[in-house]
Design a protein around this motif. Structure first.
Motif, PDB file in Angstrom:
ATOM      1  N   PHE A 374       0.840  -1.197   0.000  1.00 35.16           N
ATOM      2  CA  PHE A 374       0.000   0.000   0.000  1.00 35.16           C
ATOM      3  C   PHE A 374       0.877   1.249   0.000  1.00 35.16           C
ATOM      4  CE2 PHE A 374      -3.227  -2.976   1.107  1.00 35.16           C
ATOM      5  CZ  PHE A 374      -4.433  -2.374   0.773  1.00 35.16           C
ATOM      6  N   ARG A 375       0.461   2.232  -0.780  1.00 38.92           N
ATOM      7  CA  ARG A 375       1.193   3.498  -0.821  1.00 38.92           C
ATOM      8  C   ARG A 375       0.270   4.617  -1.284  1.00 38.92           C
ATOM      9  NH1 ARG A 375       2.706   4.924  -6.080  1.00 38.92           N
ATOM     10  NH2 ARG A 375       2.395   3.266  -7.633  1.00 38.92           N
ATOM     11  N   TYR A 376       0.653   5.825  -0.951  1.00 39.42           N
ATOM     12  CA  TYR A 376      -0.053   6.998  -1.462  1.00 39.42           C
ATOM     13  C   TYR A 376       0.312   7.171  -2.926  1.00 39.42           C
ATOM     14  CZ  TYR A 376      -1.684  11.822  -1.903  1.00 39.42           C
ATOM     15  OH  TYR A 376      -2.332  12.964  -2.311  1.00 39.42           O
ATOM     16  N   GLY A 377      -0.685   7.404  -3.775  1.00 38.41           N
ATOM     17  CA  GLY A 377      -0.423   7.577  -5.194  1.00 38.41           C
ATOM     18  C   GLY A 377      -0.516   6.297  -5.996  1.00 38.41           C
ATOM     19  N   ALA A 378      -1.080   5.240  -5.403  1.00 36.62           N
ATOM     20  CA  ALA A 378      -1.216   3.975  -6.129  1.00 36.62           C
ATOM     21  C   ALA A 378      -2.024   4.176  -7.402  1.00 36.62           C
ATOM     22  CB  ALA A 378      -1.897   2.931  -5.242  1.00 36.62           C
ATOM     23  N   ARG A 379      -1.645   3.486  -8.456  1.00 37.65           N
ATOM     24  CA  ARG A 379      -2.293   3.544  -9.773  1.00 37.65           C
ATOM     25  C   ARG A 379      -2.274   4.949 -10.375  1.00 37.65           C
ATOM     26  NH1 ARG A 379      -5.745  -0.314 -11.575  1.00 37.65           N
ATOM     27  NH2 ARG A 379      -7.333   1.221 -12.113  1.00 37.65           N
ATOM     28  N   GLY A 380      -1.394   5.814  -9.841  1.00 34.66           N
ATOM     29  CA  GLY A 380      -1.247   7.149 -10.400  1.00 34.66           C
ATOM     30  C   GLY A 380      -2.263   8.152  -9.927  1.00 34.66           C
ATOM     31  N   PHE A 381      -3.011   7.840  -8.860  1.00 39.72           N
ATOM     32  CA  PHE A 381      -4.041   8.748  -8.367  1.00 39.72           C
ATOM     33  C   PHE A 381      -3.721   9.194  -6.941  1.00 39.72           C
ATOM     34  CE2 PHE A 381      -6.067   6.109 -11.577  1.00 39.72           C
ATOM     35  CZ  PHE A 381      -6.636   7.078 -12.394  1.00 39.72           C
ATOM     36  N   VAL A 382      -4.305  10.328  -6.549  1.00 40.43           N
ATOM     37  CA  VAL A 382      -3.987  10.909  -5.245  1.00 40.43           C
ATOM     38  C   VAL A 382      -4.836  10.258  -4.153  1.00 40.43           C
ATOM     39  CG1 VAL A 382      -3.059  13.092  -6.048  1.00 40.43           C
ATOM     40  CG2 VAL A 382      -5.529  12.830  -5.867  1.00 40.43           C
ATOM     41  N   GLN A 383      -4.624   8.964  -3.972  1.00 39.44           N
ATOM     42  CA  GLN A 383      -5.282   8.200  -2.932  1.00 39.44           C
ATOM     43  C   GLN A 383      -4.259   7.259  -2.313  1.00 39.44           C
ATOM     44  OE1 GLN A 383      -9.569   6.922  -4.053  1.00 39.44           O
ATOM     45  NE2 GLN A 383      -8.418   6.873  -5.958  1.00 39.44           N
ATOM     46  N   HIS A 384      -4.660   6.666  -1.198  1.00 34.59           N
ATOM     47  CA  HIS A 384      -3.831   5.652  -0.561  1.00 34.59           C
ATOM     48  C   HIS A 384      -4.410   4.305  -0.952  1.00 34.59           C
ATOM     49  CE1 HIS A 384      -2.781   3.062   3.045  1.00 34.59           C
ATOM     50  NE2 HIS A 384      -1.610   3.434   2.593  1.00 34.59           N
ATOM     51  N   GLY A 385      -3.598   3.461  -1.566  1.00 34.06           N
ATOM     52  CA  GLY A 385      -4.148   2.186  -2.012  1.00 34.06           C
ATOM     53  C   GLY A 385      -3.085   1.225  -2.484  1.00 34.06           C
ATOM     54  N   THR A 386      -3.543   0.201  -3.199  1.00 35.08           N
ATOM     55  CA  THR A 386      -2.651  -0.827  -3.701  1.00 35.08           C
ATOM     56  C   THR A 386      -2.950  -1.091  -5.161  1.00 35.08           C
ATOM     57  OG1 THR A 386      -1.910  -3.105  -3.382  1.00 35.08           O
ATOM     58  CG2 THR A 386      -4.226  -2.684  -2.975  1.00 35.08           C
ATOM     59  N   GLU A 387      -1.966  -1.570  -5.875  1.00 35.87           N
ATOM     60  CA  GLU A 387      -2.158  -1.877  -7.290  1.00 35.87           C
ATOM     61  C   GLU A 387      -2.454  -3.347  -7.529  1.00 35.87           C
ATOM     62  OE1 GLU A 387       1.095  -0.262  -9.485  1.00 35.87           O
ATOM     63  OE2 GLU A 387       0.715   1.784  -8.782  1.00 35.87           O
ATOM     64  N   GLU A 388      -2.269  -4.176  -6.512  1.00 30.66           N
ATOM     65  CA  GLU A 388      -2.511  -5.605  -6.653  1.00 30.66           C
ATOM     66  C   GLU A 388      -3.067  -6.195  -5.346  1.00 30.66           C
ATOM     67  OE1 GLU A 388       1.157  -7.436  -7.785  1.00 30.66           O
ATOM     68  OE2 GLU A 388       0.927  -6.908  -9.904  1.00 30.66           O
ATOM     69  N   VAL A 389      -4.044  -7.087  -5.494  1.00 32.04           N
ATOM     70  CA  VAL A 389      -4.535  -7.887  -4.368  1.00 32.04           C
ATOM     71  C   VAL A 389      -4.555  -9.337  -4.840  1.00 32.04           C
ATOM     72  CG1 VAL A 389      -6.405  -8.299  -2.728  1.00 32.04           C
ATOM     73  CG2 VAL A 389      -5.963  -5.967  -3.525  1.00 32.04           C
ATOM     74  N   PRO A 390      -3.426 -10.065  -4.695  1.00 33.38           N
ATOM     75  CA  PRO A 390      -3.362 -11.459  -5.145  1.00 33.38           C
ATOM     76  C   PRO A 390      -4.033 -12.380  -4.128  1.00 33.38           C
ATOM     77  CG  PRO A 390      -1.260 -10.797  -4.190  1.00 33.38           C
ATOM     78  CD  PRO A 390      -2.136  -9.581  -4.154  1.00 33.38           C
ATOM     79  N   VAL A 391      -4.923 -13.244  -4.616  1.00 33.86           N
ATOM     80  CA  VAL A 391      -5.650 -14.110  -3.699  1.00 33.86           C
ATOM     81  C   VAL A 391      -5.721 -15.535  -4.229  1.00 33.86           C
ATOM     82  CG1 VAL A 391      -7.105 -12.284  -2.733  1.00 33.86           C
ATOM     83  CG2 VAL A 391      -7.873 -13.523  -4.776  1.00 33.86           C
ATOM     84  N   LEU A 392      -5.869 -16.461  -3.289  1.00 33.34           N
ATOM     85  CA  LEU A 392      -6.222 -17.848  -3.597  1.00 33.34           C
ATOM     86  C   LEU A 392      -7.728 -17.986  -3.375  1.00 33.34           C
ATOM     87  CD1 LEU A 392      -3.294 -19.676  -1.775  1.00 33.34           C
ATOM     88  CD2 LEU A 392      -3.488 -19.179  -4.226  1.00 33.34           C
ATOM     89  N   LEU A 393      -8.393 -18.606  -4.298  1.00 35.20           N
ATOM     90  CA  LEU A 393      -9.864 -18.651  -4.257  1.00 35.20           C
ATOM     91  C   LEU A 393     -10.426 -19.985  -3.781  1.00 35.20           C
ATOM     92  CD1 LEU A 393     -10.498 -16.846  -7.646  1.00 35.20           C
ATOM     93  CD2 LEU A 393     -10.732 -15.858  -5.362  1.00 35.20           C
ATOM     94  N   SER A 394      -9.625 -21.052  -3.885  1.00 38.44           N
ATOM     95  CA  SER A 394     -10.174 -22.369  -3.542  1.00 38.44           C
ATOM     96  C   SER A 394      -9.152 -23.154  -2.733  1.00 38.44           C
ATOM     97  CB  SER A 394     -10.527 -23.135  -4.813  1.00 38.44           C
ATOM     98  OG  SER A 394      -9.376 -23.390  -5.589  1.00 38.44           O
TER      99      SER A 394
END
Length: 394
Positions: A374-394
């Motif tokens: 997580f970082r400020y400026g994720a995806r090039g926008f002025v928000q705090h967020g993440t560019e990836e959420v990798p998950v296992l589904l099953s």
């Protein structure tokens, strides 16, 4: 009054990354326990850090103004105005986000969420941001506005270019593509509005046209501005709300188990994630007259940054703020406060709740497949967020 503390650009928390989204707000709040305000060289503004000071600044639009949006793509939108013009636009917006209208939207959003998240069926793993989160809000808007689905990719490209321009209006590399995208999106929306005017329906677009007609302020341009402002304000913010909510639950197993077992707790999960993971890091405000904020004098013409993330971890407002608590009371400031409280908040809540239901009910064993960043400026926008959420589904 004490001398204002200064944070060097290289030491700014706004430049750091963390696998724990709450660390952003916790670090800023720790700074706020020693200083009600600090000047952050990286942000180029005085940071307002304590909950009571942040709340007071957000409520006082006459002193801490959003009028700086009057230059660039948002010049005609509600956020750029105060006084009578803001009140007029707010009254119109409140009509197409009335409880009755919002209930109709909810009935149409749920099938969209089922369709989008159903694309993950049969998979063992996914990267949620690119696979579903990034497209879901646009598909919701296409459904609600009655726009052909073929616009999806083009619409996302337009919005990304415009929001990047709005976030850095002095960056010459972003001005031309942003301006071009804005003109193209506005022209496309104007055609839709003109067609809807002939026979307003009960889509979101129809509600927008009807609200302007009933308030006596209809014009194709005014309705087009409303449509464009919803698209600009409702896409990337919703993507980061989704990322924050899912990530918060995956990082807090007890809360995840509660949300799985008790769907009634999921609205609380959305609100607590908005506080704990801080997608709305904060907001800039322009000081309109000499004033004082957090015990610090500020001169007219100065920019301040009201650090919502810091306020969310202020122990005076939130007992044990580091705990992700589905039973927490007291709300959050993620949608703002006062006259510029986010007018699209009802729709954002509907979207995120529908997505949460579609994902959790479909994949009861969902878990993280790797660390988050997580970082400020994720995806090039002025928000705090993440560019990836990798998950296992099953």
């Amino acid at each position: 009054m004490r001398e204002t503390a200064v944070i060097k650009a290289e030491d700014s928390r706004f430049r750091a990354c963390s696998a724990d989204p709450s660390s952003f707000g916790r670090d800023l709040a720790a700074l706020g326990r020693d200083h009600r305000t600090v000047f952050d060289e990286h942000m180029g503004a005085l940071l307002v850090l304590r909950h009571r000071d942040v709340s007071a600044a957000l409520r006082d639009h006459s002193t801490f103004s959003t009028s700086f949006y009057g230059v660039g793509p948002m010049a005609q939108m509600m956020i750029a105005h105060g006084g009578e013009e803001h009140t007029r636009q707010r009254r119109i917006h409140n009509r197409f986000f009335s409880p009755a209208a919002s209930a109709r939207y909810a009935a149409r959003v749920v099938p969209v969420a089922e369709r989008v998240f159903g694309k993950l069926d049969g998979r063992d793993r996914a990267e949620l941001v690119d696979d579903v989160f990034a497209r879901y809000p646009m598909e919701v808007f296409l459904e609600l506005l009655g726009i052909p689905g073929s616009l999806n990719d083009q619409g996302l490209d337009w919005v990304r270019a415009i929001v990047k321009w709005a976030g850095s209006p002095m960056n010459e590399e972003l001005v031309a593509p942003g301006h071009r995208a804005f003109d193209e999106l506005r022209a496309y929306a104007a055609e839709l509005v003109a067609a809807e005017r002939r026979d307003p329906g009960h889509s979101l677009l129809g509600e927008i046209v009807r609200a302007h007609l009933e308030e006596g302020g209809f014009s194709v341009e005014a309705c087009t501005v409303a449509v464009v402002s919803l698209l600009l304000g409702g896409l990337e913010t919703t993507i980061q709300m989704l990322s924050a909510t899912i990530s918060s639950l995956l990082l807090n197993p007890d809360a995840l188990r509660e949300a799985m077992a008790n769907p009634a707790s999921r609205d609380a999960a959305v609100d607590e994630a908005f506080r704990w993971a801080n997608p709305s890091a904060g907001l800039y405000r322009l000081v309109m007259s000499d004033a004082e904020v957090g015990g610090t004098p500020v001169a007219a013409g100065q920019m301040v940054y009201v650090a919502i993330a810091a306020a969310h971890f202020d122990e005076d407002a939130y007992p044990r703020p580091e705990v992700f608590d589905l039973g927490r009371r007291g709300g959050h400031l993620g949608f703002g406060l006062g006259p510029h409280y986010c007018v699209g908040a009802p729709l954002a809540r509907i979207e995120v709740r529908a997505a949460l239901d579609a994902l959790l009910d479909r994949f009861p064993r969902i878990r993280l497949a790797g660390p988050l960043e997580f970082r400020y400026g994720a995806r090039g926008f002025v928000q705090h967020g993440t560019e990836e959420v990798p998950v296992l589904l099953s």
